[in-house]
Design a protein around this motif. Structure first.
Motif, short mmCIF file in Angstrom:
data_model
loop_
_atom_site.label_atom_id
_atom_site.label_comp_id
_atom_site.label_asym_id
_atom_site.label_seq_id
_atom_site.Cartn_x
_atom_site.Cartn_y
_atom_site.Cartn_z
N LEU A 1 -14.07 36.51 31.92
CA LEU A 1 -13.00 37.50 32.04
C LEU A 1 -13.47 38.72 32.84
O LEU A 1 -12.71 39.27 33.64
CB LEU A 1 -12.55 37.95 30.65
N ILE A 2 -14.71 39.14 32.59
CA ILE A 2 -15.24 40.29 33.32
C ILE A 2 -15.28 40.00 34.82
O ILE A 2 -14.83 40.80 35.65
CB ILE A 2 -16.64 40.65 32.79
N TYR A 3 -15.81 38.84 35.19
CA TYR A 3 -15.94 38.52 36.61
C TYR A 3 -14.58 38.24 37.26
O TYR A 3 -14.44 38.37 38.48
CB TYR A 3 -16.86 37.32 36.80
N THR A 4 -13.59 37.85 36.47
CA THR A 4 -12.28 37.54 37.01
C THR A 4 -11.38 38.76 37.09
O THR A 4 -10.63 38.93 38.06
CB THR A 4 -11.59 36.46 36.15
N GLU A 5 -11.45 39.64 36.07
CA GLU A 5 -10.46 40.70 35.95
C GLU A 5 -11.00 42.11 36.12
O GLU A 5 -10.22 43.04 36.31
CB GLU A 5 -9.77 40.59 34.58
N HIS A 6 -12.32 42.32 36.05
CA HIS A 6 -12.81 43.69 36.23
C HIS A 6 -12.73 44.07 37.71
O HIS A 6 -13.12 43.29 38.57
CB HIS A 6 -14.26 43.82 35.74
#
Length: 408
Positions: free
Chosen positions: A185-190
């Motif tokens: 999620l971090i790599y996709t949405e941050h």
């Protein structure tokens, strides 16, 4: 715009992702610590002090420190990230429809910081207030509805940067499965990663065969060693090899079988690079450690179409030196005798984090290993780890390099 990418274990470290120990460690008890993969109950405030000193030592050397939880909170501003995080956290078959619906509503109403806390520290049955159906009535008051994630401390395992791509890993132990989903999620949405020009291109994924970051060593640009043992499967190595070859990220993958034991759960518990041609290694396995060099025979349009050539097993140091195009990969032993070596290997003496060629962070308690490193010309940055080590991990385990200066 920040640049991201890693092509070795020893290029000067520019940016690293850590996780400061938090309330998830306070969820450990003598009844659940084995299931949650800890060998003891850490003194949390001391573990936080030790971790703060670790982060300070990195900053003192010019390293940018990112914290996983802060990145997660910022990523959870995205509705897409919130929905995915809540759905995966509530996918367990132990909840039942009534309780799952209640928790979904409560989590959707939480702020990003509150949601991140629930996802990492977990939710106990007695924390939902009761009255939410049959399941919550029958479960013990201290049963977890969402398990805590104390192993978030070891950020190395859930993602690995290989050149300009990030490999989202697949963690083998049920207690850790959600970690890699949150990392994705971090790599996709941050915004830091989402808004990189042309996007951050990811490889592998938590839904594929098991590969854990502690088993992946970037020996040199184009050469990747992957341990195969308790956590990483042969099929996982094959999948990763196909992806890195197809993407042009490596020319050789070394598949390295290791004992399926707690003391050697990952390849980086056995050895880590401290210079372009030096490796600290547990001597009790050095003579028996073998490697299968995997290269590409015929190319194809997709990773599945590649023909992989697998060489016969050779001594690991020999196979690695050949792939790295150097005469010798110099071995620095853990400890001075077999008993000391075994003790210091258990205390993560091999698990060093190189922050530049010939500069490595290591636990201070491994006196003899550190002395041998210094005798070999390695500057040792010593940190305390009496509490951090209770989950069986050292400085390398606790760090995910996001950016290093390239070696070439």
């Amino acid at each position: 715009m920040e640049s991201h990418g890693v092509d070795s274990e020893v290029g000067r470290l520019k940016t690293v992702m850590l996780h400061r120990p938090g309330p998830e460690l306070k969820r450990l008890t003598p009844r659940n610590n084995d299931r949650l993969l800890f060998d003891g109950i850490p003194w949390v405030s001391r573990a936080q002090d030790e971790h703060d000193a670790f982060a300070a030592a990195l900053r003192d050397r010019g390293v940018e420190v990112l914290y996983l939880t802060e990145l997660l909170v910022e990523a959870l501003d995205s509705d897409i990230a919130r929905n995915l995080a809540i759905t995966t956290a509530l996918s367990g078959l132990h909840l039942g429809d009534t309780l799952r619906a209640y928790l979904a509503g409560a989590l959707h109403d939480a702020s990003p910081a509150e949601l991140a806390s629930y996802l990492t520290a977990g939710i106990r049955n007695d924390e939902v207030g009761g009255g939410h159906g049959l399941v919550t009535s029958l479960l013990a008051h201290d049963d977890f509805l969402i398990d805590p994630l104390p192993n978030l401390l070891f950020t190395r395992d859930s993602s690995v940067w290989i050149r300009d791509r990030v490999a989202i890993t697949s963690l083998a132990m049920p207690a850790r499965a959600r970690e890699t989903q949150l990392t994705e999620l971090i790599y996709t949405e941050h915004p830091r990663f989402r808004d990189v020009p042309e996007g951050t291109r990811k490889i592998h994924g938590w839904h594929f065969e098991h590969v854990e970051g502690g088993d992946v060593l970037l020996m040199a640009p184009g050469v990747i060693a992957v341990g195969v043992g308790e956590r990483t499967t042969p099929a996982g190595v094959e999948r990763l090899a196909r992806q890195v070859f197809h993407a042009g990220l490596a020319h050789t993958v070394l598949a390295v079988p290791i004992a399926q034991e707690r003391a050697t759960m990952h390849l980086d518990t056995v050895c880590t690079m401290v210079d372009t041609d030096k490796i600290v290694m547990y001597p009790n396995v050095a003579d028996s450690l073998r490697a299968y060099a995997v290269t590409v025979g015929e190319v194809g349009e997709s990773p599945a179409d590649l023909q992989l050539d697998v060489a016969s097993a050779e001594p690991f140091l020999v196979a690695a030196a050949k792939a790295m195009h150097i005469d010798t990969l110099h071995q620095i032993d853990t400890g001075l005798d077999p008993v000391t070596a075994e003790r210091e290997q258990w205390d993560d003496g091999n698990n060093t984090l190189a922050i530049a060629p010939r500069v490595a962070v290591a636990y201070e308690r491994n006196d003899e290993t550190n002395a041998r490193l210094e005798a070999a010309g390695i500057e040792v940055v010593r940190i305390a780890g009496s509490e951090l080590g209770s989950g069986r991990g050292g400085p390398r385990c606790m760090s995910c390099p996001v950016s290093r200066e390239p070696l070439n």
